[in-house]
Design a protein around this motif. Structure first.
Motif, PDB file in Angstrom:
ATOM      1  N   PRO A 163      11.931  11.257  -8.474  1.00  0.00           N
ATOM      2  CA  PRO A 163      11.041  10.401  -7.801  1.00  0.00           C
ATOM      3  C   PRO A 163      11.217  10.300  -6.972  1.00  0.00           C
ATOM      4  CG  PRO A 163      13.239   9.108  -9.219  1.00  0.00           C
ATOM      5  CD  PRO A 163      13.990  10.958  -9.398  1.00  0.00           C
ATOM      6  N   SER A 164      10.365  10.090  -6.072  1.00  0.00           N
ATOM      7  CA  SER A 164      10.237   9.906  -4.498  1.00  0.00           C
ATOM      8  C   SER A 164      11.080   8.901  -4.163  1.00  0.00           C
ATOM      9  CB  SER A 164       8.828  10.143  -3.629  1.00  0.00           C
ATOM     10  OG  SER A 164       8.654  10.273  -2.346  1.00  0.00           O
ATOM     11  N   SER A 165      11.771   8.429  -3.767  1.00  0.00           N
ATOM     12  CA  SER A 165      11.982   6.677  -3.027  1.00  0.00           C
ATOM     13  C   SER A 165      12.360   6.748  -1.455  1.00  0.00           C
ATOM     14  CB  SER A 165      12.871   6.435  -3.694  1.00  0.00           C
ATOM     15  OG  SER A 165      14.227   7.491  -3.646  1.00  0.00           O
ATOM     16  N   MET A 166      11.878   7.564  -0.460  1.00  0.00           N
ATOM     17  CA  MET A 166      12.372   6.597   0.793  1.00  0.00           C
ATOM     18  C   MET A 166      11.497   5.740   0.693  1.00  0.00           C
ATOM     19  SD  MET A 166       9.822   8.932   3.454  1.00  0.00           S
ATOM     20  CE  MET A 166       8.549   9.486   3.274  1.00  0.00           C
ATOM     21  N   ILE A 218       0.823  -1.046  -0.032  1.00  0.00           N
ATOM     22  CA  ILE A 218      -0.111  -0.125   0.051  1.00  0.00           C
ATOM     23  C   ILE A 218       0.662   1.215  -0.235  1.00  0.00           C
ATOM     24  CG2 ILE A 218      -1.698   1.165   1.551  1.00  0.00           C
ATOM     25  CD1 ILE A 218      -2.936  -1.260   2.194  1.00  0.00           C
ATOM     26  N   ASN A 219       1.839   1.498   0.650  1.00  0.00           N
ATOM     27  CA  ASN A 219       3.192   2.439   0.322  1.00  0.00           C
ATOM     28  C   ASN A 219       3.205   3.233  -0.030  1.00  0.00           C
ATOM     29  OD1 ASN A 219       2.436   3.103   3.424  1.00  0.00           O
ATOM     30  ND2 ASN A 219       3.638   1.570   4.365  1.00  0.00           N
ATOM     31  N   LEU A 220       3.972   1.155  -1.392  1.00  0.00           N
ATOM     32  CA  LEU A 220       4.555   1.261  -1.871  1.00  0.00           C
ATOM     33  C   LEU A 220       3.750   2.162  -3.221  1.00  0.00           C
ATOM     34  CD1 LEU A 220       6.855  -1.912  -2.174  1.00  0.00           C
ATOM     35  CD2 LEU A 220       8.088   0.708  -2.459  1.00  0.00           C
ATOM     36  N   ASN A 221       2.331   1.955  -3.104  1.00  0.00           N
ATOM     37  CA  ASN A 221       1.701   1.875  -4.536  1.00  0.00           C
ATOM     38  C   ASN A 221       1.303   3.333  -4.132  1.00  0.00           C
ATOM     39  OD1 ASN A 221      -1.626   2.264  -5.197  1.00  0.00           O
ATOM     40  ND2 ASN A 221      -0.681   0.665  -6.169  1.00  0.00           N
ATOM     41  N   THR A 222       0.951   3.832  -3.157  1.00  0.00           N
ATOM     42  CA  THR A 222       1.181   5.491  -3.005  1.00  0.00           C
ATOM     43  C   THR A 222       2.575   6.308  -3.264  1.00  0.00           C
ATOM     44  OG1 THR A 222      -0.737   4.638  -0.730  1.00  0.00           O
ATOM     45  CG2 THR A 222       0.309   6.841  -1.104  1.00  0.00           C
ATOM     46  N   LEU A 279       6.148  12.445 -13.159  1.00  0.00           N
ATOM     47  CA  LEU A 279       6.492  12.486 -13.727  1.00  0.00           C
ATOM     48  C   LEU A 279       5.382  12.377 -15.079  1.00  0.00           C
ATOM     49  CD1 LEU A 279       8.580  11.235 -15.632  1.00  0.00           C
ATOM     50  CD2 LEU A 279       8.378   9.182 -15.471  1.00  0.00           C
ATOM     51  N   ASP A 280       4.441  12.651 -15.198  1.00  0.00           N
ATOM     52  CA  ASP A 280       3.303  13.080 -16.568  1.00  0.00           C
ATOM     53  C   ASP A 280       3.718  14.519 -15.917  1.00  0.00           C
ATOM     54  OD1 ASP A 280       2.299  10.922 -16.744  1.00  0.00           O
ATOM     55  OD2 ASP A 280       1.413  10.778 -15.473  1.00  0.00           O
ATOM     56  N   SER A 281       3.234  14.840 -15.395  1.00  0.00           N
ATOM     57  CA  SER A 281       3.911  16.668 -15.857  1.00  0.00           C
ATOM     58  C   SER A 281       4.535  17.128 -16.018  1.00  0.00           C
ATOM     59  CB  SER A 281       2.904  17.347 -14.122  1.00  0.00           C
ATOM     60  OG  SER A 281       3.400  18.882 -14.112  1.00  0.00           O
ATOM     61  N   ILE A 282       5.937  16.524 -16.035  1.00  0.00           N
ATOM     62  CA  ILE A 282       6.880  16.847 -15.760  1.00  0.00           C
ATOM     63  C   ILE A 282       7.658  16.646 -17.898  1.00  0.00           C
ATOM     64  CG2 ILE A 282       9.761  16.504 -16.087  1.00  0.00           C
ATOM     65  CD1 ILE A 282       9.600  16.383 -12.785  1.00  0.00           C
ATOM     66  N   ILE A 283       7.072  15.624 -18.195  1.00  0.00           N
ATOM     67  CA  ILE A 283       6.566  15.522 -19.853  1.00  0.00           C
ATOM     68  C   ILE A 283       6.083  15.937 -20.177  1.00  0.00           C
ATOM     69  CG2 ILE A 283       5.297  13.375 -21.104  1.00  0.00           C
ATOM     70  CD1 ILE A 283       6.435  11.070 -19.230  1.00  0.00           C
ATOM     71  N   LEU A 284       4.595  16.385 -19.692  1.00  0.00           N
ATOM     72  CA  LEU A 284       4.070  17.628 -20.199  1.00  0.00           C
ATOM     73  C   LEU A 284       4.904  18.952 -20.598  1.00  0.00           C
ATOM     74  CD1 LEU A 284       0.108  17.260 -18.350  1.00  0.00           C
ATOM     75  CD2 LEU A 284       1.349  16.539 -20.390  1.00  0.00           C
ATOM     76  N   SER A 314       1.984   8.902  -7.088  1.00  0.00           N
ATOM     77  CA  SER A 314       2.562  10.467  -6.427  1.00  0.00           C
ATOM     78  C   SER A 314       4.264  10.173  -7.687  1.00  0.00           C
ATOM     79  CB  SER A 314       3.493  10.373  -4.871  1.00  0.00           C
ATOM     80  OG  SER A 314       3.731  12.003  -5.256  1.00  0.00           O
ATOM     81  N   ASN A 315       4.907   9.404  -7.772  1.00  0.00           N
ATOM     82  CA  ASN A 315       5.849   9.665  -8.652  1.00  0.00           C
ATOM     83  C   ASN A 315       5.237   9.483 -10.115  1.00  0.00           C
ATOM     84  OD1 ASN A 315       8.043   9.483  -7.061  1.00  0.00           O
ATOM     85  ND2 ASN A 315       8.162   7.359  -7.020  1.00  0.00           N
ATOM     86  N   LEU A 316       4.263   9.034 -10.456  1.00  0.00           N
ATOM     87  CA  LEU A 316       3.979   9.053 -12.099  1.00  0.00           C
ATOM     88  C   LEU A 316       2.680  10.670 -12.263  1.00  0.00           C
ATOM     89  CD1 LEU A 316       2.899   7.565 -14.607  1.00  0.00           C
ATOM     90  CD2 LEU A 316       0.737   6.917 -12.635  1.00  0.00           C
TER      91      LEU A 316
END
Length: 248
Positions: free
Chosen positions: A122-125, A60-64, A73-78, A68-70
């Motif tokens: 990317p967040s990788s905490m 669940i924590n990884l999914n969250t 990243l989508d915003s940065i790609i735009l 957030s990373n996605l």
């Protein structure tokens, strides 16, 4: 209960029923073994349940984190696509393939879009904590673990591409600083910046071969970074799919 079984054995010995005694003793041993096996099974079941519960919390924590990373990243790609389109326009104008009168375009605004480029961090905490604690290796889903290994490799690749792109961008920006009016460009691309009285436009850059070369280098390296980000989206999407919470 133990005293009860012991009394039965003593009575059988007193009555001389040795064969029955051994049969009874054997049966008692079987019951004890069965009891131990049941206890072990219950204990294993409880441990598996605890492990599954902990793994679900981890997923669940990884999914969250990766959702957030996605989003980031989508915003940065735009933003990068927006910058690349501006570079395409500049190069097409310089190549005379875009039928536009340079005097009729806001060149400074167009150039500003080629220097205001977001970078992805990317967040990788959560993932780092799992790796340092050894919990990542204990995940049961091998596909998830393989995806995380692929993700770490992709992050390393992104960092390398980022350094290359940073060098090309630095050369491009430095050339503008030395041969154009960066303040006029910032005036069009950033609030709070006043117009330069030393150079109101940068039209002379459109006929400058060195400017074209530095722009082209920046353009190519940024496209490579975009490709790397696009591949990262695929890995992130796969991780999100694999870490979606399930009902225990």
């Amino acid at each position: 209960m133990i005293k009860f079984f012991r009394k039965i054995r003593q009575n059988l010995l007193k009555e001389g029923k040795t064969s029955k005694y051994f049969k009874y003793a054997l049966g008692e041993i079987v019951l004890v073994v069965i009891g131990i096996l049941i206890a072990l099974q219950i204990n294993n079941w409880n441990e598996d349940r605890k492990d599954n519960s902990e793994e679900q919390k981890i997923l669940i924590n990884l999914n969250t984190e990766f959702k957030s990373n996605l989003i980031k990243l989508d915003s940065i790609i735009l933003g990068i696509n927006y910058s690349i389109k501006s570079m395409d326009s500049l190069l097409n104008i310089m190549n005379k393939t875009l039928d536009v009168n340079p005097n009729e375009i806001n060149l400074n605004r167009l150039i500003s879009r080629t220097i205001n480029i977001p970078t992805y961090f990317p967040s990788s905490m959560v993932l780092r904590e799992l790796e340092s604690s050894g919990k990542l290796a204990k995940l049961k889903n091998q596909k998830i673990k393989d995806l995380f290994y692929s993700w770490n490799s992709k992050v390393d690749h992104i960092n390398v591409i980022g350094e290359i792109n940073s060098t090309a961008f630095g050369d491009y920006l430095n050339y503008i600083k030395a041969n154009g009016s960066l303040r006029s460009i910032d005036f069009e691309g950033n609030e709070g910046v006043t117009q330069s009285i030393l150079g109101e436009d940068n039209l002379h850059l459109l006929s400058d071969l060195k400017f074209e070369n530095s722009l082209d280098d920046h353009h190519v390296s940024l496209k490579i970074r975009l490709d790397s980000y696009t591949e990262a989206v695929k890995i992130i999407s796969a991780i999100i799919k694999q870490t979606e919470p399930t009902t225990l």
